[in-house]
Design a protein around this motif. Sequence first.
Motif, PDB file in Angstrom:
ATOM      1  N   UNK A   1       4.328  20.145  32.344  1.00 32.78           N
ATOM      2  CA  UNK A   1       3.895  19.190  33.369  1.00 32.78           C
ATOM      3  C   UNK A   1       4.692  19.321  34.670  1.00 32.78           C
ATOM      4  N   UNK A   2       5.696  20.185  34.670  1.00 36.58           N
ATOM      5  CA  UNK A   2       6.559  20.361  35.841  1.00 36.58           C
ATOM      6  C   UNK A   2       5.797  21.064  36.956  1.00 36.58           C
TER       7      UNK A   2
ATOM      8  N   UNK B   1      -6.496  14.449  28.717  1.00 36.27           N
ATOM      9  CA  UNK B   1      -5.483  13.486  28.287  1.00 36.27           C
ATOM     10  C   UNK B   1      -4.646  14.065  27.154  1.00 36.27           C
ATOM     11  N   UNK B   2      -5.281  14.796  26.258  1.00 41.20           N
ATOM     12  CA  UNK B   2      -4.530  15.461  25.168  1.00 41.20           C
ATOM     13  C   UNK B   2      -3.600  16.527  25.731  1.00 41.20           C
ATOM     14  N   UNK B   3      -4.057  17.292  26.740  1.00 45.64           N
ATOM     15  CA  UNK B   3      -3.217  18.309  27.380  1.00 45.64           C
ATOM     16  C   UNK B   3      -1.982  17.651  28.006  1.00 45.64           C
ATOM     17  N   UNK B   4      -2.189  16.505  28.652  1.00 42.59           N
ATOM     18  CA  UNK B   4      -1.074  15.787  29.268  1.00 42.59           C
ATOM     19  C   UNK B   4      -0.162  15.147  28.223  1.00 42.59           C
ATOM     20  N   UNK B   5      -0.710  14.833  27.052  1.00 39.89           N
ATOM     21  CA  UNK B   5       0.040  14.105  26.035  1.00 39.89           C
ATOM     22  C   UNK B   5      -0.052  12.601  26.229  1.00 39.89           C
ATOM     23  N   UNK B   6      -1.033  12.156  27.024  1.00 37.73           N
ATOM     24  CA  UNK B   6      -1.210  10.744  27.369  1.00 37.73           C
ATOM     25  C   UNK B   6      -1.471   9.895  26.132  1.00 37.73           C
ATOM     26  N   UNK B   7      -0.805   8.746  26.093  1.00 38.93           N
ATOM     27  CA  UNK B   7      -1.041   7.727  25.070  1.00 38.93           C
ATOM     28  C   UNK B   7      -1.412   6.438  25.781  1.00 38.93           C
TER      29      UNK B   7
ATOM     30  N   UNK C   1       3.097   8.592  29.428  1.00 35.49           N
ATOM     31  CA  UNK C   1       3.048  10.041  29.625  1.00 35.49           C
ATOM     32  C   UNK C   1       4.400  10.616  29.214  1.00 35.49           C
ATOM     33  N   UNK C   2       4.514  11.075  27.961  1.00 30.85           N
ATOM     34  CA  UNK C   2       5.780  11.668  27.531  1.00 30.85           C
ATOM     35  C   UNK C   2       6.052  12.959  28.312  1.00 30.85           C
ATOM     36  N   UNK C   3       7.298  13.177  28.681  1.00 29.07           N
ATOM     37  CA  UNK C   3       7.637  14.390  29.415  1.00 29.07           C
ATOM     38  C   UNK C   3       7.397  15.620  28.553  1.00 29.07           C
ATOM     39  N   UNK C   4       6.866  16.665  29.175  1.00 26.34           N
ATOM     40  CA  UNK C   4       6.710  17.984  28.547  1.00 26.34           C
ATOM     41  C   UNK C   4       6.939  19.031  29.635  1.00 26.34           C
ATOM     42  N   UNK C   5       7.569  20.142  29.312  1.00 26.18           N
ATOM     43  CA  UNK C   5       7.884  21.155  30.327  1.00 26.18           C
ATOM     44  C   UNK C   5       6.660  21.695  31.080  1.00 26.18           C
TER      45      UNK C   5
ATOM     46  N   UNK D   1      10.516  18.217  38.956  1.00 21.97           N
ATOM     47  CA  UNK D   1       9.657  17.051  39.159  1.00 21.97           C
ATOM     48  C   UNK D   1       8.278  17.330  38.585  1.00 21.97           C
ATOM     49  N   UNK D   2       7.614  16.270  38.152  1.00 20.96           N
ATOM     50  CA  UNK D   2       6.250  16.400  37.632  1.00 20.96           C
ATOM     51  C   UNK D   2       5.312  16.836  38.752  1.00 20.96           C
ATOM     52  N   UNK D   3       4.287  17.580  38.398  1.00 19.19           N
ATOM     53  CA  UNK D   3       3.263  18.003  39.348  1.00 19.19           C
ATOM     54  C   UNK D   3       2.520  16.773  39.860  1.00 19.19           C
ATOM     55  N   UNK D   4       2.225  16.739  41.150  1.00 20.03           N
ATOM     56  CA  UNK D   4       1.527  15.601  41.739  1.00 20.03           C
ATOM     57  C   UNK D   4       0.160  15.380  41.130  1.00 20.03           C
ATOM     58  N   UNK D   5      -0.544  16.443  40.765  1.00 23.50           N
ATOM     59  CA  UNK D   5      -1.850  16.313  40.134  1.00 23.50           C
ATOM     60  C   UNK D   5      -1.764  15.654  38.772  1.00 23.50           C
ATOM     61  N   UNK D   6      -0.685  15.924  38.063  1.00 22.19           N
ATOM     62  CA  UNK D   6      -0.463  15.289  36.761  1.00 22.19           C
ATOM     63  C   UNK D   6      -0.271  13.788  36.949  1.00 22.19           C
ATOM     64  N   UNK D   7       0.531  13.410  37.943  1.00 20.56           N
ATOM     65  CA  UNK D   7       0.792  11.991  38.203  1.00 20.56           C
ATOM     66  C   UNK D   7      -0.497  11.287  38.623  1.00 20.56           C
ATOM     67  N   UNK D   8      -1.271  11.914  39.516  1.00 16.85           N
ATOM     68  CA  UNK D   8      -2.531  11.329  39.959  1.00 16.85           C
ATOM     69  C   UNK D   8      -3.528  11.176  38.825  1.00 16.85           C
ATOM     70  N   UNK D   9      -3.654  12.203  37.989  1.00 15.11           N
ATOM     71  CA  UNK D   9      -4.574  12.138  36.852  1.00 15.11           C
ATOM     72  C   UNK D   9      -4.122  11.082  35.845  1.00 15.11           C
ATOM     73  N   UNK D  10      -2.830  10.977  35.641  1.00 15.42           N
ATOM     74  CA  UNK D  10      -2.269   9.966  34.743  1.00 15.42           C
ATOM     75  C   UNK D  10      -2.657   8.565  35.213  1.00 15.42           C
TER      76      UNK D  10
END
Length: 139
Positions: A43-44, A19-25, A37-41, A51-60
């Motif tokens: 995560x592309x 969650x810290x790697x993603x920047x999740x709050x 999930x604040x955008x960060x480069x 576009x965001x990586x599908x794994x990032x969206x699923x994990x979020x």
Amino acid sequence: MRETELSPASARFAASPYARFLGLRIELADETVTGVLPFAPHLIGNVVLPALHGGVVGAFLELTALAQLAQLAPGVSARTVDVTVDYLRSSRAVDSFARAEVLRLGRRVANVRAIAWQGDERRPVATLRGHFLLGRGTP
């Protein structure tokens, strides 16, 4: 809506290494958890769109669902049994938001639905349906 304090379990999900790697709050109003999930480069996933990586969206979505479960059932650990993620449109390179709803909270199993959006909550970018095994103790 009234701002309330996150349960220790919800706070733990938000502070996990991934969650810290993603920047999740995790934000909380009344008993409703909202994932941010604040955008960060980094995560592309598709640099052409971008576009965001599908794994990032699923994990979020999964982390938001787990945080909602932890908020509603303090002292109960939740382990993922399975999740199904429906990707409805490309997740652009902007901030994303998610909200989870616990559909069934039994003694052993919970069913959760989560929705992610960017900008307009009525236009979701992805949805999640998840089943979680419940147990006693810290998650």
